[in-house]
Scaffold this active site. Sequence first.
Site, PDB file in Angstrom:
ATOM      1  N   HIS A  92       0.831  -1.214   0.000  1.00 14.60           N
ATOM      2  CA  HIS A  92       0.000   0.000   0.000  1.00 14.60           C
ATOM      3  C   HIS A  92       0.859   1.256   0.000  1.00 14.60           C
ATOM      4  O   HIS A  92       0.459   2.300  -0.516  1.00 14.60           O
ATOM      5  CB  HIS A  92      -0.948  -0.024   1.200  1.00 14.60           C
ATOM      6  CG  HIS A  92      -2.178   0.817   1.030  1.00 14.60           C
ATOM      7  ND1 HIS A  92      -2.261   1.860   0.121  1.00 14.60           N
ATOM      8  CD2 HIS A  92      -3.389   0.785   1.655  1.00 14.60           C
ATOM      9  CE1 HIS A  92      -3.464   2.423   0.204  1.00 14.60           C
ATOM     10  NE2 HIS A  92      -4.158   1.785   1.121  1.00 14.60           N
ATOM     11  N   ASP A 122     -10.379  -6.497 -17.961  1.00 10.70           N
ATOM     12  CA  ASP A 122     -10.473  -7.676 -18.826  1.00 10.70           C
ATOM     13  C   ASP A 122      -9.081  -8.048 -19.356  1.00 10.70           C
ATOM     14  O   ASP A 122      -8.478  -7.285 -20.112  1.00 10.70           O
ATOM     15  CB  ASP A 122     -11.437  -7.339 -19.985  1.00 10.70           C
ATOM     16  CG  ASP A 122     -11.696  -8.540 -20.883  1.00 10.70           C
ATOM     17  OD1 ASP A 122     -11.036  -9.580 -20.692  1.00 10.70           O
ATOM     18  OD2 ASP A 122     -12.558  -8.423 -21.778  1.00 10.70           O
TER      19      ASP A 122
HETATM   20  C1  LIG Z   1      -2.425  -0.743  -3.806  1.00 13.01           C
HETATM   21  O1  LIG Z   1      -3.259  -1.650  -4.475  1.00 13.01           O
HETATM   22  C2  LIG Z   1      -4.599  -1.604  -4.228  1.00 13.01           C
HETATM   23  C3  LIG Z   1      -5.187  -0.666  -3.390  1.00 13.01           C
HETATM   24  C4  LIG Z   1      -6.555  -0.698  -3.166  1.00 13.01           C
HETATM   25  C5  LIG Z   1      -7.211   0.258  -2.291  1.00 13.01           C
HETATM   26  C6  LIG Z   1      -6.575   1.222  -1.645  1.00 13.01           C
HETATM   27  C7  LIG Z   1      -7.321   2.249  -0.903  1.00 13.01           C
HETATM   28  O2  LIG Z   1      -8.305   2.026  -0.276  1.00 13.01           O
HETATM   29  S1  LIG Z   1      -6.708   3.815  -0.966  1.00 13.01           S
HETATM   30  C8  LIG Z   1      -8.110   4.852  -0.638  1.00 13.01           C
HETATM   31  C9  LIG Z   1      -9.078   4.860  -1.794  1.00 13.01           C
HETATM   32  N1  LIG Z   1     -10.157   5.770  -1.649  1.00 13.01           N
HETATM   33  C10 LIG Z   1     -10.090   7.050  -2.025  1.00 13.01           C
HETATM   34  O3  LIG Z   1      -9.066   7.549  -2.425  1.00 13.01           O
HETATM   35  C11 LIG Z   1     -11.356   7.812  -1.985  1.00 13.01           C
HETATM   36  C12 LIG Z   1     -11.684   8.357  -3.353  1.00 13.01           C
HETATM   37  N2  LIG Z   1     -12.967   9.030  -3.344  1.00 13.01           N
HETATM   38  C13 LIG Z   1     -13.140  10.301  -2.946  1.00 13.01           C
HETATM   39  O4  LIG Z   1     -12.231  11.000  -2.587  1.00 13.01           O
HETATM   40  C14 LIG Z   1     -14.531  10.829  -2.972  1.00 13.01           C
HETATM   41  O5  LIG Z   1     -14.494  12.103  -3.402  1.00 13.01           O
HETATM   42  C15 LIG Z   1     -15.193  10.788  -1.568  1.00 13.01           C
HETATM   43  C16 LIG Z   1     -14.437  11.519  -0.511  1.00 13.01           C
HETATM   44  C17 LIG Z   1     -15.320   9.318  -1.165  1.00 13.01           C
HETATM   45  C18 LIG Z   1     -16.579  11.479  -1.622  1.00 13.01           C
HETATM   46  O6  LIG Z   1     -17.180  11.280  -2.754  1.00 13.01           O
HETATM   47  P1  LIG Z   1     -18.528  12.043  -3.178  1.00 13.01           P
HETATM   48  O7  LIG Z   1     -19.262  12.543  -2.010  1.00 13.01           O
HETATM   49  O8  LIG Z   1     -19.213  11.123  -4.084  1.00 13.01           O
HETATM   50  O9  LIG Z   1     -18.056  13.337  -3.904  1.00 13.01           O
HETATM   51  P2  LIG Z   1     -17.488  13.430  -5.319  1.00 13.01           P
HETATM   52  O10 LIG Z   1     -16.484  12.381  -5.545  1.00 13.01           O
HETATM   53  O11 LIG Z   1     -17.071  14.841  -5.484  1.00 13.01           O
HETATM   54  O12 LIG Z   1     -18.751  13.125  -6.301  1.00 13.01           O
HETATM   55  C19 LIG Z   1     -19.864  14.031  -6.356  1.00 13.01           C
HETATM   56  C20 LIG Z   1     -20.709  13.734  -7.600  1.00 13.01           C
HETATM   57  O13 LIG Z   1     -19.876  13.772  -8.739  1.00 13.01           O
HETATM   58  C21 LIG Z   1     -20.248  12.723  -9.673  1.00 13.01           C
HETATM   59  N3  LIG Z   1     -19.123  11.798  -9.819  1.00 13.01           N
HETATM   60  C22 LIG Z   1     -17.979  11.780  -9.118  1.00 13.01           C
HETATM   61  N4  LIG Z   1     -17.161  10.851  -9.568  1.00 13.01           N
HETATM   62  C23 LIG Z   1     -17.766  10.222 -10.582  1.00 13.01           C
HETATM   63  C24 LIG Z   1     -17.417   9.164 -11.463  1.00 13.01           C
HETATM   64  N5  LIG Z   1     -16.219   8.577 -11.411  1.00 13.01           N
HETATM   65  N6  LIG Z   1     -18.320   8.762 -12.380  1.00 13.01           N
HETATM   66  C25 LIG Z   1     -19.532   9.363 -12.478  1.00 13.01           C
HETATM   67  N7  LIG Z   1     -19.902  10.393 -11.664  1.00 13.01           N
HETATM   68  C26 LIG Z   1     -19.047  10.816 -10.751  1.00 13.01           C
HETATM   69  C27 LIG Z   1     -21.445  12.053  -9.093  1.00 13.01           C
HETATM   70  O14 LIG Z   1     -22.574  12.643  -9.621  1.00 13.01           O
HETATM   71  C28 LIG Z   1     -21.358  12.368  -7.607  1.00 13.01           C
HETATM   72  O15 LIG Z   1     -22.599  12.449  -7.009  1.00 13.01           O
HETATM   73  P3  LIG Z   1     -23.444  11.116  -6.720  1.00 13.01           P
HETATM   74  O16 LIG Z   1     -24.590  11.523  -5.876  1.00 13.01           O
HETATM   75  O17 LIG Z   1     -23.856  10.551  -8.013  1.00 13.01           O
HETATM   76  O18 LIG Z   1     -22.551  10.206  -5.970  1.00 13.01           O
HETATM   77  C29 LIG Z   1      -7.313  -1.687  -3.772  1.00 13.01           C
HETATM   78  C30 LIG Z   1      -6.737  -2.621  -4.634  1.00 13.01           C
HETATM   79  C31 LIG Z   1      -5.372  -2.579  -4.869  1.00 13.01           C
HETATM   80  O19 LIG Z   1      -4.756  -3.463  -5.688  1.00 13.01           O
END
Ligand SMILES: COc1cc(/C=C/C(=O)SCCNC(=O)CCNC(=O)[C@H](O)C(C)(C)COP(=O)(O)OP(=O)(O)OC[C@H]2O[C@@H](n3cnc4c(N)ncnc43)[C@H](O)[C@@H]2OP(=O)(O)O)ccc1O
Length: 459
Positions: free
Chosen positions: A157, A387
């Site tokens: 990690h 894939d």
């Molecule tokens: C090393 O090998 C690995 C590692 C791993 C795993 C490692 C880990 O766990 S590291 C930590 C990973 N997690 C993160 O980094 C968190 C990432 N996410 C965020 O930061 C998010 O922003 C949040 C803090 C979780 C909050 O998210 P949210 O409240 O949803 O706010 P926004 O992201 O701003 O989204 C708001 C809104 O925008 C639209 N939207 C955002 N992204 C997308 C997208 N990708 N597609 C479509 N739409 C998107 C959406 O409308 C959102 O609103 P919703 O109401 O629809 O949600 C594992 C395996 C290994 O091998």
Amino acid sequence: MEIVGECIYNNPPVLVTPSKPTPKLALYLSNLDDQRLLHFPIQYIYVFTGTLDMDTLKVALSRVLVDYYPLAGRLRASNEHDGKLIIDCNSEGVLFAEGFLPGLTAGDFILGHAKPHKSWKKLLYKDEQSFVCTPPLVVQVTHLSCGGTILCTAIAHCVSDAFGAAHFLRAWARAAMSEDSELAHPAVAPCHDRRALAPRCTPRIAFAHPEYTAASGGDDASAVAEASSRLFAPPLSPVSVTFTAAHVARLKKLYAPSASPLEQCTSFEALAAHVWRAWVRALDPPASLPIKLLFTMGIRRLVKPELSGGCYCGNGFVLACAESTAGQLAASAPDAARLVQETKQRVDDDYVRSVIDLLEVRRGCLPDLAATFTISSLTRQGLEDIDFGAGTPVHFGPLTSEVYCLFLPVIGDPRGATALVSVPQAAADSFERCCHDGLDDVDVEDKNQLPNIGDGMAS
Ligand SMILES: COc1cc(/C=C/C(=O)SCCNC(=O)CCNC(=O)[C@H](O)C(C)(C)COP(=O)(O)OP(=O)(O)OC[C@H]2O[C@@H](n3cnc4c(N)ncnc43)[C@H](O)[C@@H]2OP(=O)(O)O)ccc1O
């Protein structure tokens, strides 16, 4: 689901090295990478119904390691920097094992039985070395009697987060699918240079950072510690709850801070608030007990300048921390969502720099998990639909379940999420019930909206 039987290895594992010469250097790890919290390998499995071709996989891996050469290096404690970890980019190679597990089928991982069990450890070659000596990437391909295949990856990690890992795995898959893997290049070049997240010359800790602050002694602290030990009392049981897109849509309504369309919440805010409350309600600690929520928050676009030159492959996330009490959390759903929103808003460039400086000053510190629920969201990171030539996986998920909660993508339902977390056995059923709270009639509504099977077929 327990895996009975043993994995058969007909050959010893091999080391896969980059197919061309790569930079030989000691790669600096940022304080976000080299924090004690991340000194472990992240182990995930992909289950395919089809067969993965071994030669293709190895040749493609060897090709992508030219771009992702740190994964073929070795972690080392640096003498110059007070034992801080670096990656010695020496091309020693990725440990690659191949095994066969009779009696297990890809279908065993579908039908909702795919909750990690300790027997799943058989899906990863056991390297007896310490964390630092183990290659940062270990791969095991396990052939199944049904013709299916399981790909298990263990990535240190401190080398990468979910976003970086997804970028690497997609590049590997693209190379495996390409006619000539030598010609397949990652869509966006990976960026391994982590100096953009170096600490300031004079560290400045500008926030309280309750995510790392251990309670500072006294009666309150011992009460929290005592109550906390009950919140995590073994034996722990893994619980996996899938929230469909329709469930998430309902939660967004239930958790909206007000009826105004201007005050909506995102899927994550609603889900995080809901599962945090379900945990507190199931464990039922004293109402006055301070309770925290930690969640991982991506910072690639929050820091100034943004980490946008290519794909930043190091750890680009910090822990955000919301604070409440057990009583307040149980009392109001919208208040819990508002807390999550306010916590997200506090994380900006200043906050991230302050975390980095804190980790410089307090080298080796760990997050304070007393009376704390922790969530890491892995949805929308592009980890699941990969894939390698045998179709997309029928199951994707971690090898083990832990006390921190994962929001995992649901295959075939991009707006859904599965919450997976281990909780004290005595509270597991209650936690699952609390997660379903307010959602029971959603499934009925959903079914009513499905077209009648006979519709339109009569003529
Ligand atoms: C090393 O090998 C690995 C590692 C791993 C795993 C490692 C880990 O766990 S590291 C930590 C990973 N997690 C993160 O980094 C968190 C990432 N996410 C965020 O930061 C998010 O922003 C949040 C803090 C979780 C909050 O998210 P949210 O409240 O949803 O706010 P926004 O992201 O701003 O989204 C708001 C809104 O925008 C639209 N939207 C955002 N992204 C997308 C997208 N990708 N597609 C479509 N739409 C998107 C959406 O409308 C959102 O609103 P919703 O109401 O629809 O949600 C594992 C395996 C290994 O091998």
